[in-house]
Design an enzyme around this catalytic site. Structure first.
Site, short mmCIF file in Angstrom:
data_model
loop_
_atom_site.label_atom_id
_atom_site.label_comp_id
_atom_site.label_asym_id
_atom_site.label_seq_id
_atom_site.Cartn_x
_atom_site.Cartn_y
_atom_site.Cartn_z
N LEU A 34 1.18 -1.44 0.14
CA LEU A 34 0.18 0.31 -0.32
C LEU A 34 0.58 0.88 -0.18
O LEU A 34 0.94 1.82 1.02
CB LEU A 34 -0.85 0.17 0.91
CG LEU A 34 -2.16 -1.71 1.55
CD1 LEU A 34 -3.12 -0.73 2.43
CD2 LEU A 34 -2.37 -1.62 -0.13
N ILE A 59 7.64 -6.67 -0.35
CA ILE A 59 7.97 -7.94 -0.77
C ILE A 59 9.58 -7.95 -0.63
O ILE A 59 9.82 -8.88 -0.65
CB ILE A 59 7.86 -7.74 -2.62
CG1 ILE A 59 8.61 -6.26 -3.08
CG2 ILE A 59 6.28 -8.33 -2.62
CD1 ILE A 59 8.42 -6.82 -4.95
N THR A 133 7.32 -5.44 -18.75
CA THR A 133 7.11 -4.34 -19.75
C THR A 133 7.22 -4.29 -20.88
O THR A 133 9.31 -4.69 -20.31
CB THR A 133 7.20 -2.91 -18.71
OG1 THR A 133 7.51 -1.76 -19.96
CG2 THR A 133 8.53 -2.60 -18.30
N ASP A 134 7.25 -3.81 -22.00
CA ASP A 134 7.60 -3.58 -22.97
C ASP A 134 9.28 -2.37 -23.25
O ASP A 134 9.90 -2.63 -24.08
CB ASP A 134 6.44 -3.18 -24.64
CG ASP A 134 5.98 -2.13 -24.08
OD1 ASP A 134 6.23 -1.67 -23.10
OD2 ASP A 134 5.31 -1.85 -24.99
N GLU A 135 8.76 -1.71 -21.79
CA GLU A 135 9.83 -0.37 -22.02
C GLU A 135 11.69 -1.40 -21.52
O GLU A 135 12.39 -0.73 -21.91
CB GLU A 135 9.76 -0.03 -21.03
CG GLU A 135 7.96 1.37 -20.85
CD GLU A 135 7.86 2.16 -19.84
OE1 GLU A 135 8.74 3.05 -19.63
OE2 GLU A 135 6.45 2.40 -19.97
N TYR A 159 13.25 3.14 -14.58
CA TYR A 159 11.78 2.03 -14.03
C TYR A 159 12.18 1.33 -15.32
O TYR A 159 12.31 0.37 -14.62
CB TYR A 159 10.71 3.05 -14.58
CG TYR A 159 10.24 1.81 -14.98
CD1 TYR A 159 9.15 1.53 -13.89
CD2 TYR A 159 9.15 2.11 -16.25
CE1 TYR A 159 8.25 -0.26 -13.95
CE2 TYR A 159 7.95 1.20 -16.20
CZ TYR A 159 8.01 0.31 -15.31
OH TYR A 159 6.37 -0.27 -15.71
N LYS A 163 13.42 -2.72 -13.97
CA LYS A 163 12.85 -3.78 -15.35
C LYS A 163 13.25 -4.75 -15.66
O LYS A 163 12.93 -5.83 -15.51
CB LYS A 163 11.46 -2.99 -15.79
CG LYS A 163 9.74 -2.61 -15.23
CD LYS A 163 9.64 -3.28 -13.40
CE LYS A 163 8.28 -4.93 -14.42
NZ LYS A 163 7.82 -5.20 -13.00
N LEU A 199 -0.76 9.16 -18.28
CA LEU A 199 -1.28 9.86 -19.32
C LEU A 199 -2.50 9.56 -19.20
O LEU A 199 -3.07 10.50 -18.86
CB LEU A 199 -0.51 9.62 -20.60
CG LEU A 199 -1.35 10.08 -21.93
CD1 LEU A 199 -0.46 11.50 -21.55
CD2 LEU A 199 -0.83 9.57 -22.98
N PRO A 214 -1.18 18.26 -19.72
CA PRO A 214 0.19 18.82 -20.41
C PRO A 214 0.37 17.53 -21.35
O PRO A 214 0.96 16.46 -21.09
CB PRO A 214 0.64 18.62 -18.63
CG PRO A 214 -0.37 17.63 -18.00
CD PRO A 214 -1.52 17.71 -18.68
N ARG A 223 2.76 5.09 -28.25
CA ARG A 223 2.95 3.95 -27.41
C ARG A 223 1.63 2.84 -27.89
O ARG A 223 0.67 3.56 -28.78
CB ARG A 223 2.76 5.07 -25.95
CG ARG A 223 3.26 5.34 -24.98
CD ARG A 223 4.24 4.24 -25.16
NE ARG A 223 5.73 5.33 -23.93
CZ ARG A 223 6.41 5.99 -24.74
NH1 ARG A 223 6.69 6.64 -25.67
NH2 ARG A 223 7.18 6.94 -23.90
N ASP A 289 10.14 18.35 -22.66
CA ASP A 289 9.61 16.85 -22.45
C ASP A 289 10.24 16.18 -21.38
O ASP A 289 11.30 16.99 -20.27
CB ASP A 289 10.67 16.48 -23.89
CG ASP A 289 9.65 15.12 -24.42
OD1 ASP A 289 9.14 14.79 -23.74
OD2 ASP A 289 10.49 14.87 -25.98
N GLY A 292 14.92 11.53 -20.95
CA GLY A 292 15.60 10.95 -22.54
C GLY A 292 14.26 10.30 -22.59
O GLY A 292 13.92 8.89 -22.60
#
Ligand code: NAD
Ligand code: TYD
Length: 352
Positions: A34, A59, A133-135, A159, A163, A199, A214, A223, A289, A292
């Site tokens: 939480l 965790i 994630t695909d990132e 991030y 991952k 977003l 924004p 995306r 922006d 990165g």
């Protein structure tokens, strides 16, 4: 039963709700710290359901994870818990390293210890499903083919780097110790219970409050968007039939530039909740922006379709309409999650 981590967050809570509906005979132990992103209210529909055991905890707490595994003896762990917001990872990467890397390491070690105590056939049937994630694949050029499972890892944000590190740990625990793991790498999700720092929900709640929308840079970053319920069904399918040690890319076949997403949200709000001040597009504001900023993500989701017969049920049109309607119907939820801490974040990120 299964153990879910991070089941009070956006995707995790959708997964737990859907799991209880799809598998009423199989209980869920839900371990969630939480943090600001976790919300018990997302799980209110399960109040009184004895098949949902909520445990508030971290965790990275090995003793706690060991105890939960010994007590509940799950047949699978589905691991969602993470710090998940790229912009927060730019302001403060430390929490991402701790939860996403140390936390996954702790779970893998606890799972390995527990798994070793199982007899056959429980040992053969056990699964550790890591939600990623695909990132991790980095950023695509305009003409590049979408990310396949064989793409090299090229993470660009704190991030995505954290991952990627967790994905590598999961892979290594399979190759070295034989732990029966599965990894899913999914594109951007949207839908109910999405925290309004990302977003789509940010644009909906800001528009309804008459605040600026924004858009970072030129708004032409791309995306691939997947309705969250489709991500949940993909995870259930991989858990059921995925080949041990494999990774599966999950996506919506739905690449769109950010500005188109924002315009679509404005058009839906113009239709469903017209403003006396005119179209919500008047609120679109281009801002500095993200450092990165990855330009394009796209997912080749043919492997999961070929091997497991999974395809998304929603198109972007049906999914975004349901999502906007959900925020209109759940204004009290959206109001409550915009706490003082949330307002501090908005101030920090958007003040300039
Ligand atoms: P979220 O930020 O909404 O929720 C994360 C949850 O994890 C929260 O409930 C939080 O309380 C919990 N948590 C955080 N740190 C914890 C810790 N140390 N111990 C226990 N619980 C902790 O995230 P989300 O968007 O639901 O994403 C879930 C998973 O899916 C993440 O692993 C993320 O990387 C992955 N993913 C997300 C997307 C997306 O578009 N949101 C896409 C692909 C993959
Ligand atoms: P986000 O929802 O944070 O997901 P991710 O960065 O993990 O893809 O952002 C989606 C896209 O929207 C991304 O290109 C950044 C952009 N964006 C904005 O233009 N404005 C915003 O206020 C936010 C939060 C994101």
């Amino acid at each position: 039963m299964i153990l879910v981590t991070g089941g009070a967050g956006f995707i995790g809570s959708n997964f737990v709700l859907d799991w209880r509906a799809a598998h009423p005979g199989e209980a869920v132990v839900n371990l969630d710290a939480l943090t600001y992103a976790g919300n018990r209210e997302n799980l209110a529909a399960l109040d009184g359901d004895t098949g949902h055991v909520f445990v508030q905890g971290d965790i990275t707490d090995r003793a706690l994870v060991d105890r939960l595994l010994a007590e509940h003896r799950p047949r699978a762990i589905v691991h969602f818990a993470a710090e998940s917001h790229v912009d927060r990872s730019i302001h403060g990467p430390g929490a991402f390293m701790k939860t996403n890397i140390d936390g996954t390491f702790t779970l893998l070690e606890a799972a390995r210890g527990y798994w070793a105590t199982l007899g056959e056939p429980e040992k053969a049937a056990f699964r550790f499903l890591h939600v990623s994630t695909d990132e991790v694949y980095g950023s695509l050029g305009p003409q590049d083919p979408p990310f396949a499972e064989t793409n090299p890892y090229e993470p660009n944000s704190p991030y995505s780097a954290s991952k990627a590190a967790s994905d590598h740990l999961v892979r290594a625990w399979h190759h070295t110790y034989g732990l029966p793991v599965l990894t899913t790498n999914c594109s951007n999700n949207y839908g109910p219970f999405h925290f309004p720092e990302k977003l789509i929900p940010l644009m909906i709640v800001n528009a309804l409050a008459g605040k600026p929308l924004p858009v970072y840079g030129d708004g032409m970053q791309i995306r691939d968007w997947l309705y969250v319920k489709d991500h949940c069904s993909a995870i259930r399918r991989v858990l059921e039939g995925g080949r041990v040690g494999e990774t599966y890319n999950v996506g919506g076949w739905n690449e769109k530039p950010n500005i188109e997403i924002v315009q679509r949200i404005c058009a839906l709000l113009d239709e469903l909740r017209p403003s006396p001040e005119g179209s919500y597009t008047r609120l679109i504001t281009y801002v500095k922006d993200r450092p990165g900023h990855d330009r394009r993500y796209a997912i080749d989701a043919r492997k999961i379709e070929r091997e497991l017969g999974w395809r998304p049920a929603e198109t972007f049109e049906t999914g975004i309409r349901k999502t906007v309607q959900w925020y209109l119907d759940n204004a009290a939820w959206a109001q409550r999650v915009q706490s003082g801490a949330y307002r501090d974040w908005v101030q920090k990120q958007y003040a300039a």
